[in-house]
Design an enzyme around this catalytic site. Structure first.
Site, mmCIF file in Angstrom:
data_model
loop_
_atom_site.group_PDB
_atom_site.id
_atom_site.type_symbol
_atom_site.label_atom_id
_atom_site.label_comp_id
_atom_site.label_asym_id
_atom_site.label_seq_id
_atom_site.Cartn_x
_atom_site.Cartn_y
_atom_site.Cartn_z
ATOM 1 N N HIS A 40 0.842 -1.311 0.132
ATOM 2 C CA HIS A 40 0.587 -0.173 -0.334
ATOM 3 C C HIS A 40 0.769 1.011 -0.439
ATOM 4 O O HIS A 40 1.817 1.077 0.701
ATOM 5 C CB HIS A 40 -0.928 0.027 1.277
ATOM 6 C CG HIS A 40 -1.919 0.866 1.061
ATOM 7 N ND1 HIS A 40 -1.786 2.269 1.814
ATOM 8 C CD2 HIS A 40 -3.824 0.789 0.939
ATOM 9 C CE1 HIS A 40 -3.299 3.235 1.004
ATOM 10 N NE2 HIS A 40 -3.994 1.735 1.091
ATOM 11 N N ASP A 95 -7.954 -4.239 -0.458
ATOM 12 C CA ASP A 95 -7.935 -4.367 -1.983
ATOM 13 C C ASP A 95 -8.466 -5.593 -2.038
ATOM 14 O O ASP A 95 -9.578 -5.743 -2.999
ATOM 15 C CB ASP A 95 -7.790 -3.508 -2.835
ATOM 16 C CG ASP A 95 -7.876 -1.921 -2.307
ATOM 17 O OD1 ASP A 95 -9.561 -1.190 -2.216
ATOM 18 O OD2 ASP A 95 -6.637 -1.093 -2.486
#
Length: 428
Positions: free
Chosen positions: A306, A363
């Site tokens: 991330h 995600d």
């Protein structure tokens, strides 16, 4: 405690003293608002080292993997809270009492329907229109229906607009889906909770009753909670920027939706599913792992690591547990989900991924859950927008509640032509 001061040396033996502000957590911030008086501005492409506002809503420490909403850790909220409990917290700053919560839930339920004429807006869209295009347009159009909550200077109007947006976004999101698949719109069901109602509007049909699976319902609830707010990201900053001009709340949220639509922002879980489709089968994973490790190969594993979290994404742990619960419950026979689970195993065991902290992120897991539930990838970002609406509204309200807020007006480093004389067409 004495105020901290930063001294900046300027050309020409000049200098300026700038106050250093301290928050309750995170970095100290140098207040450069007076720098312009010396004829200088800072240059910070992407605003990566610029605090654009003062906020008390969300705090992120990416190095330590911390995400707090009003001081509460995200993993505690995701496990022990409900989405509407979190909505109240984000909007009002404190957890509600039982009486406050019941009243809040009742008010949200009373606003879930949209004006019947909103249906006619959808008839203007092509059947193959992207759901985000429809959601962006219809959200902005709400300003033409709810004109009694457009005075942003009135705190009561701001509160009514907040309720309407949080309440109606699941209805609009489900309508985008139903229109795209040619099914009739489903009315909200106020006997269901927020997530269950959304699932009913998504998958229910008039010819038979829809029964909500509690495990799927809880998974959707957690997806909503884990995506509700994420500090000053691109879409939240867009909402604040639009709101700083005094634009109505529906226009501001439509602007946020447009920003979220960008593949670098809200399209991460959709990109993750496309990557799984490219890999195709478990036996091709070693090939793609090698491609991912090759710095000269353009292929990238989506859904791992991330940009903010340099450690484990704190939302991913909860989402991982939920993902495995959903797959166990549904027993879905899908080769892409097999690919996803094998990729997860490798990422958690392979030294390359561990050393670079390329852990599966929120995600990755939310995309797998939504695919297993039967939600098409084109709806992933719509559900992200639905979840994030309360965060956008909370920041919008916070900004307007702060005394002395100003219209945003970033500066620039101009590199174009210096002043020159215009040449008439016949003389060129």
């Amino acid at each position: 405690m004495a105020e901290k001061i930063a001294k900046l040396e300027l050309p020409g033996n000049d200098s300026i003293e700038l106050p250093v502000k301290q928050g309750t957590a995170g970095y100290d911030v140098i207040d450069i608002s007076k720098l312009g008086s010396k004829g200088y501005f800072t240059f910070d492409p992407g605003f990566l080292a610029t605090a654009s506002c003062e906020s008390a809503i969300t705090y992120i420490d990416g190095d330590k993997g911390i995400l707090l909403h009003r001081g509460y850790p995200i993993d505690q909220l995701a496990v022990d809270s409900s989405y509407l409990d979190l909505c109240y917290l984000l909007l009002y700053g404190e957890l509600p009492s039982k009486a406050q919560y019941d009243k809040f839930v009742s008010t949200v339920r009373n606003h879930t329907m949209v004006h019947q004429q909103v249906e006619f807006f959808f008839r203007g869209f092509r059947r193959d229109a992207h759901p985000m295009a429809m959601l962006c347009g219809v959200t902005g159009a709400l300003a033409s229906f709810y004109q009694d909550s457009l005075d942003v200077a009135d705190p009561k109007h701001r509160e009514i607009a907040a309720f309407r947006l949080v309440s109606k976004m699941p209805t609009l999101a489900a309508m985008c889906y139903k229109y795209s698949v040619g099914q009739p719109f489903q009315y909200p069901r106020n006997d269901l909770n927020y997530a269950g109602n959304f699932l009913s509007m998504m998958f229910g049909v008039p010819c038979e009753p829809y029964v909500v699976n509690p495990i799927i319902e809880r998974a959707m609830e957690r997806i909503f909670i884990l995506h509700a707010d994420h500090e000053q990201n691109a879409s939240t900053s867009t909402v604040r920027l639009a709101g700083s001009s005094g634009a109505n709340p529906f226009a501001c949220i439509a602007a946020g939706i447009a920003s979220l639509w960008g593949p670098a922002h809200g399209g991460a879980n959709e990109a993750c599913l496309k990557m799984l489709e490219e890999i195709g089968s478990v036996d091709r994973i070693p090939e793609y792992i090698e491609k991912a490790k090759d710095k000269n190969d353009p292929f990238r594993l989506m859904g791992f690591g991330h940009r903010v979290y340099k450690n484990f994404d704190p939302r991913a742990k909860v989402m991982r547990e939920t993902c495995h619960e959903v797959l166990s419950e549904l027993k879905v026979d899908d080769p892409l989900l097999d690919v996803a689970m094998e990729l997860e195993r490798i990422a958690l065991e392979d030294e390359y991924f561990i050393s670079k902290k390329l852990y599966p992120n929120v995600d990755f897991y939310s995309g797998i859950i939504m695919k297993a539930i039967g939600i098409p990838t084109s709806m992933f970002t719509v559900i992200f927008a639905l979840s994030r609406t309360v965060g956008w509204i909370a920041h919008w309200k916070e900004m307007l509640d702060q005394p002395g807020h100003k219209i945003s007006r970033p500066r620039q480093l101009y590199t174009g032509e210096a002043e020159r004389n215009f040449v008439k067409l016949q003389d060129r």
